[in-house]
Design a protein around this motif. Structure first.
Motif, PDB file in Angstrom:
ATOM      1  N   LEU A 115       0.833  -1.203   0.000  1.00 54.88           N
ATOM      2  CA  LEU A 115       0.000   0.000   0.000  1.00 54.88           C
ATOM      3  C   LEU A 115       0.873   1.261   0.000  1.00 54.88           C
ATOM      4  CD1 LEU A 115      -2.868  -0.966   2.484  1.00 54.88           C
ATOM      5  CD2 LEU A 115      -2.964  -0.807  -0.016  1.00 54.88           C
ATOM      6  N   PHE A 116       1.999   1.197   0.689  1.00 53.10           N
ATOM      7  CA  PHE A 116       2.936   2.317   0.697  1.00 53.10           C
ATOM      8  C   PHE A 116       3.517   2.520  -0.700  1.00 53.10           C
ATOM      9  CE2 PHE A 116       7.346   3.875   2.076  1.00 53.10           C
ATOM     10  CZ  PHE A 116       6.948   5.194   2.114  1.00 53.10           C
ATOM     11  N   LEU A 117       3.907   1.423  -1.352  1.00 50.84           N
ATOM     12  CA  LEU A 117       4.456   1.523  -2.697  1.00 50.84           C
ATOM     13  C   LEU A 117       3.405   2.038  -3.679  1.00 50.84           C
ATOM     14  CD1 LEU A 117       6.574  -1.776  -2.862  1.00 50.84           C
ATOM     15  CD2 LEU A 117       7.391   0.551  -2.494  1.00 50.84           C
ATOM     16  N   ALA A 118       2.158   1.608  -3.483  1.00 51.14           N
ATOM     17  CA  ALA A 118       1.082   2.103  -4.354  1.00 51.14           C
ATOM     18  C   ALA A 118       0.922   3.614  -4.196  1.00 51.14           C
ATOM     19  CB  ALA A 118      -0.224   1.384  -4.032  1.00 51.14           C
ATOM     20  N   ALA A 119       1.061   4.109  -2.970  1.00 50.60           N
ATOM     21  CA  ALA A 119       0.950   5.553  -2.735  1.00 50.60           C
ATOM     22  C   ALA A 119       2.121   6.292  -3.374  1.00 50.60           C
ATOM     23  CB  ALA A 119       0.896   5.831  -1.233  1.00 50.60           C
ATOM     24  N   LEU A 120       3.290   5.645  -3.451  1.00 53.16           N
ATOM     25  CA  LEU A 120       4.449   6.278  -4.084  1.00 53.16           C
ATOM     26  C   LEU A 120       4.253   6.472  -5.586  1.00 53.16           C
ATOM     27  CD1 LEU A 120       7.622   4.668  -2.429  1.00 53.16           C
ATOM     28  CD2 LEU A 120       6.941   7.062  -2.368  1.00 53.16           C
ATOM     29  N   ARG A 121       3.362   5.691  -6.195  1.00 53.60           N
ATOM     30  CA  ARG A 121       3.085   5.846  -7.617  1.00 53.60           C
ATOM     31  C   ARG A 121       2.364   7.159  -7.900  1.00 53.60           C
ATOM     32  NH1 ARG A 121       2.812   1.128 -10.877  1.00 53.60           N
ATOM     33  NH2 ARG A 121       3.383  -0.783  -9.764  1.00 53.60           N
ATOM     34  N   ALA A 168      -2.661  12.569   3.376  1.00 51.94           N
ATOM     35  CA  ALA A 168      -2.248  11.479   4.258  1.00 51.94           C
ATOM     36  C   ALA A 168      -0.729  11.480   4.407  1.00 51.94           C
ATOM     37  CB  ALA A 168      -2.723  10.143   3.706  1.00 51.94           C
ATOM     38  N   LEU A 169      -0.272  11.124   5.590  1.00 50.97           N
ATOM     39  CA  LEU A 169       1.157  10.996   5.864  1.00 50.97           C
ATOM     40  C   LEU A 169       1.480   9.523   6.057  1.00 50.97           C
ATOM     41  CD1 LEU A 169       3.932  12.335   6.557  1.00 50.97           C
ATOM     42  CD2 LEU A 169       3.201  12.272   8.961  1.00 50.97           C
ATOM     43  N   TYR A 170       2.471   9.024   5.326  1.00 49.93           N
ATOM     44  CA  TYR A 170       2.961   7.655   5.477  1.00 49.93           C
ATOM     45  C   TYR A 170       4.352   7.718   6.098  1.00 49.93           C
ATOM     46  CZ  TYR A 170      -0.706   6.460   2.077  1.00 49.93           C
ATOM     47  OH  TYR A 170      -1.902   6.306   1.414  1.00 49.93           O
ATOM     48  N   ALA A 171       4.608   6.874   7.087  1.00 47.10           N
ATOM     49  CA  ALA A 171       5.909   6.842   7.757  1.00 47.10           C
ATOM     50  C   ALA A 171       6.400   5.404   7.838  1.00 47.10           C
ATOM     51  CB  ALA A 171       5.814   7.439   9.156  1.00 47.10           C
ATOM     52  N   GLN A 172       7.611   5.174   7.350  1.00 48.95           N
ATOM     53  CA  GLN A 172       8.234   3.851   7.442  1.00 48.95           C
ATOM     54  C   GLN A 172       9.406   3.932   8.414  1.00 48.95           C
ATOM     55  OE1 GLN A 172      10.949   2.188   4.358  1.00 48.95           O
ATOM     56  NE2 GLN A 172       9.338   0.676   4.044  1.00 48.95           N
ATOM     57  N   ASP A 173       9.443   3.023   9.392  1.00 51.92           N
ATOM     58  CA  ASP A 173      10.533   3.053  10.371  1.00 51.92           C
ATOM     59  C   ASP A 173      11.713   2.230   9.882  1.00 51.92           C
ATOM     60  OD1 ASP A 173       9.972   0.358  10.819  1.00 51.92           O
ATOM     61  OD2 ASP A 173       9.014   0.695  12.765  1.00 51.92           O
ATOM     62  N   GLY A 174      12.764   2.167  10.704  1.00 46.88           N
ATOM     63  CA  GLY A 174      13.978   1.475  10.312  1.00 46.88           C
ATOM     64  C   GLY A 174      13.794  -0.013  10.120  1.00 46.88           C
ATOM     65  N   GLY A 175      12.734  -0.585  10.714  1.00 42.30           N
ATOM     66  CA  GLY A 175      12.457  -2.012  10.554  1.00 42.30           C
ATOM     67  C   GLY A 175      11.566  -2.331   9.376  1.00 42.30           C
ATOM     68  N   GLY A 176      11.152  -1.310   8.616  1.00 41.86           N
ATOM     69  CA  GLY A 176      10.317  -1.532   7.448  1.00 41.86           C
ATOM     70  C   GLY A 176       8.824  -1.463   7.703  1.00 41.86           C
ATOM     71  N   SER A 201      14.316  14.402 -13.844  1.00 43.94           N
ATOM     72  CA  SER A 201      13.322  13.337 -13.877  1.00 43.94           C
ATOM     73  C   SER A 201      13.904  12.100 -13.195  1.00 43.94           C
ATOM     74  CB  SER A 201      12.947  13.020 -15.325  1.00 43.94           C
ATOM     75  OG  SER A 201      12.033  11.945 -15.378  1.00 43.94           O
ATOM     76  N   VAL A 202      13.135  11.489 -12.303  1.00 42.93           N
ATOM     77  CA  VAL A 202      13.596  10.304 -11.574  1.00 42.93           C
ATOM     78  C   VAL A 202      12.529   9.228 -11.633  1.00 42.93           C
ATOM     79  CG1 VAL A 202      15.037  11.679 -10.010  1.00 42.93           C
ATOM     80  CG2 VAL A 202      12.698  11.084  -9.337  1.00 42.93           C
ATOM     81  N   GLU A 203      12.939   8.013 -11.250  1.00 43.44           N
ATOM     82  CA  GLU A 203      12.000   6.905 -11.171  1.00 43.44           C
ATOM     83  C   GLU A 203      12.436   5.958 -10.077  1.00 43.44           C
ATOM     84  OE1 GLU A 203       8.931   6.363 -11.482  1.00 43.44           O
ATOM     85  OE2 GLU A 203       8.917   6.568 -13.674  1.00 43.44           O
ATOM     86  N   PHE A 204      11.463   5.315  -9.437  1.00 38.95           N
ATOM     87  CA  PHE A 204      11.766   4.311  -8.427  1.00 38.95           C
ATOM     88  C   PHE A 204      12.010   2.968  -9.115  1.00 38.95           C
ATOM     89  CE2 PHE A 204       9.168   7.357  -5.938  1.00 38.95           C
ATOM     90  CZ  PHE A 204      10.066   7.616  -4.916  1.00 38.95           C
ATOM     91  N   ALA A 205      12.883   2.152  -8.520  1.00 40.54           N
ATOM     92  CA  ALA A 205      13.240   0.868  -9.129  1.00 40.54           C
ATOM     93  C   ALA A 205      12.031  -0.040  -9.291  1.00 40.54           C
ATOM     94  CB  ALA A 205      14.317   0.185  -8.290  1.00 40.54           C
ATOM     95  N   PHE A 206      11.062   0.019  -8.374  1.00 44.52           N
ATOM     96  CA  PHE A 206       9.926  -0.909  -8.461  1.00 44.52           C
ATOM     97  C   PHE A 206       8.992  -0.574  -9.623  1.00 44.52           C
ATOM     98  CE2 PHE A 206       7.899   2.460  -6.033  1.00 44.52           C
ATOM     99  CZ  PHE A 206       6.559   2.378  -6.373  1.00 44.52           C
ATOM    100  N   LEU A 207       9.212   0.589 -10.261  1.00 42.62           N
ATOM    101  CA  LEU A 207       8.407   0.978 -11.416  1.00 42.62           C
ATOM    102  C   LEU A 207       9.124   0.717 -12.736  1.00 42.62           C
ATOM    103  CD1 LEU A 207       7.035   4.406 -10.097  1.00 42.62           C
ATOM    104  CD2 LEU A 207       5.845   2.197 -10.136  1.00 42.62           C
ATOM    105  N   LEU A 208      10.324   0.103 -12.661  1.00 42.49           N
ATOM    106  CA  LEU A 208      11.145  -0.077 -13.858  1.00 42.49           C
ATOM    107  C   LEU A 208      11.011  -1.457 -14.491  1.00 42.49           C
ATOM    108  CD1 LEU A 208      14.428   1.703 -12.673  1.00 42.49           C
ATOM    109  CD2 LEU A 208      12.631   2.609 -14.157  1.00 42.49           C
ATOM    110  N   GLY A 209      10.212  -2.329 -13.935  1.00 44.69           N
ATOM    111  CA  GLY A 209       9.998  -3.635 -14.537  1.00 44.69           C
ATOM    112  C   GLY A 209      10.736  -4.753 -13.848  1.00 44.69           C
TER     113      GLY A 209
END
Length: 430
Positions: A115-121, A168-176, A201-209
């Motif tokens: 869900l966090f990764l989906a929000a990053l899209r 909405a605010l998403y927070a990820q801690d050091g443990g993931g 222009s940048v892209e996240f690795a999970f969006l690169l295939g």
């Protein structure tokens, strides 16, 4: 009457001349290790140090330099910047939104990483602090109360304008682990801010295939093809060891200063020792520091500085010791933790938004704080200046293929210093 008046005038003249002579004497430079100072300057410094603890815990805290990478995703572009610090102008503008979000966070809900990764899209303002950051330090930098997050540390934060009209605010801690919060941030203001940004222009690795599935999904690939200039690296101490000793609070002309066969210079005081290695590494070992010492850590509660107070004191010490010796590099706090009642602070360097890493995996500076004293530090006195030669980076696809052996590794560009007179920019896996 005239005689008495003349006597008074003579006495007054004598007093004024005496005061003038005392002032001139106090302004004269001293001899020996303090030859660059006067009694008057020493008195001013003493007064400044004695009054510093009263305001240090509040005034200096907001000036902590913490590393951060940011990505701005609008409805038409995803832009990013290199590694900055929380003292940069770019973070100051984005940090205003983040501070409002953290300060107003509520209705915490644990969510899964997909869900966090989906929000990053989608549209959003993303912050990566490069390592787990104690929430206490984050709250101090933002100037807000972050207790509502309910976390001990934070690695990544995302402020996202939701479809329901709230941010909405998403927070990820050091443990993931990831939590989502409601905030009072204005969605129209956030959307306008994202649309107004510029950058590469940048892209996240999970969006690169699938070819990049073995990397950390948070690896950021930039389209910026500007060359990274190779750095010239040198020993910052050089022949100016005496000046460094004075900044360190040691007597440059002490009788207990000697040089080992290895070339290491050792200077001992009553309860402290300083080791200056031939490669520019400096190590300090000490005991309890006096209130007027550069190794004293001011705190609101005597004997029990907070992690923030320890970090501020350590950063101030680093700045005092290194001053202008780093060349084009700037210092930032890369790690802070409490271990068995003592604070351990680590600092690293940036040059042109690119971090410097050492081949042996160590930090540029490591400081230990126990009670109100810095009891140990180790630092690399290295000076970095860009050359005219460009570093030859491997293509990202090839580097990603090599990094597959470390499943989940995050790729980034960094200068690697192996102790030679140059430092090249390369892809590294962390």
């Amino acid at each position: 009457m005239n005689v008495r008046r003349i006597d008074r005038l003579q006495n007054l003249a004598i007093v004024l001349l005496t005061l003038s002579a005392v002032f001139l004497f106090a302004s004269l430079p001293l001899f020996g290790p303090l030859s660059d100072q006067s009694l008057l300057a020493l008195a001013r410094d003493r007064l400044r140090r004695e009054t510093a603890p009263v305001e240090a815990s509040d005034a200096g805290a907001s000036h902590l330099a913490l590393p951060v990478r940011m990505v701005y995703t609008s409805d038409f572009a995803r832009l990013g910047v290199g590694t900055l610090t929380t003292l940069s102008d770019a973070f100051e503008r984005a940090g205003a939104f983040l501070g409002e979000a953290v300060g107003s966070a509520g209705d915490a809900a644990a969510i899964r990483e997909p869900l966090f990764l989906a929000a990053l899209r989608e549209e959003g303002l993303y912050f990566d602090f490069t390592a787990a950051l104690p929430v206490e330090l984050l709250a101090n930098v933002l100037g807000v109360d972050a207790s509502a997050l309910g976390l001990e540390d934070v690695r990544r934060l995302l402020l996202s304008p939701g479809a329901d009209g709230s941010a909405a605010l998403y927070a990820q801690d050091g443990g993931g682990q990831v939590c989502r919060y409601t905030t009072a941030v204005s969605v129209p203001a956030l959307v306008d801010f994202l649309a107004s940004q510029s950058g590469s222009s940048v892209e996240f690795a999970f969006l690169l295939g699938p070819a990049y599935n073995q990397l950390s999904p948070y690896t950021i690939l930039s389209s910026d093809d500007a060359p990274h200039l190779t750095l010239g690296a040198s020993n910052a101490l050089g022949t100016d060891e005496d000046a460094f000793l004075r900044r360190s609070g040691f007597n440059a002309h002490a009788e207990n200063r000697f040089t080992e066969s290895s070339g290491t210079v050792i200077v001992r005081e009553v309860s402290s020792s300083l080791y200056l290695r031939p490669d520019g590494t400096v190590e300090y070992q000490g005991a309890e520091a006096a209130p007027d010492s550069i190794y004293f850590v001011p705190s609101a509660v005597p004997g029990a500085p907070t992690l923030t107070e320890a970090a501020v004191a350590a950063q101030t010490l680093c700045a005092d010791l290194l001053q202008d010796s780093l060349g084009s590099a700037s210092l930032y706090l890369s790690e802070a933790r409490d271990v068995d009642g003592r604070a351990e602070l680590c600092f690293d360097l940036l040059v042109n938004d690119v971090p410097i890493r050492y081949a042996d995996g160590s930090h540029a500076v490591a400081v230990t704080v126990e009670g109100n004293s810095v009891t140990a530090f180790s630092l690399r006195a290295r000076r970095y200046v860009p050359t005219e030669d460009a570093s030859l980076l491997l293509p990202f696809s090839l580097s990603a293929a090599i990094a597959r052996v470390w499943n989940g590794a995050e790729l980034l560009v960094a200068y690697v210093d192996a102790g030679s007179d140059t430092a090249e920019a390369v892809w590294i896996a962390e």
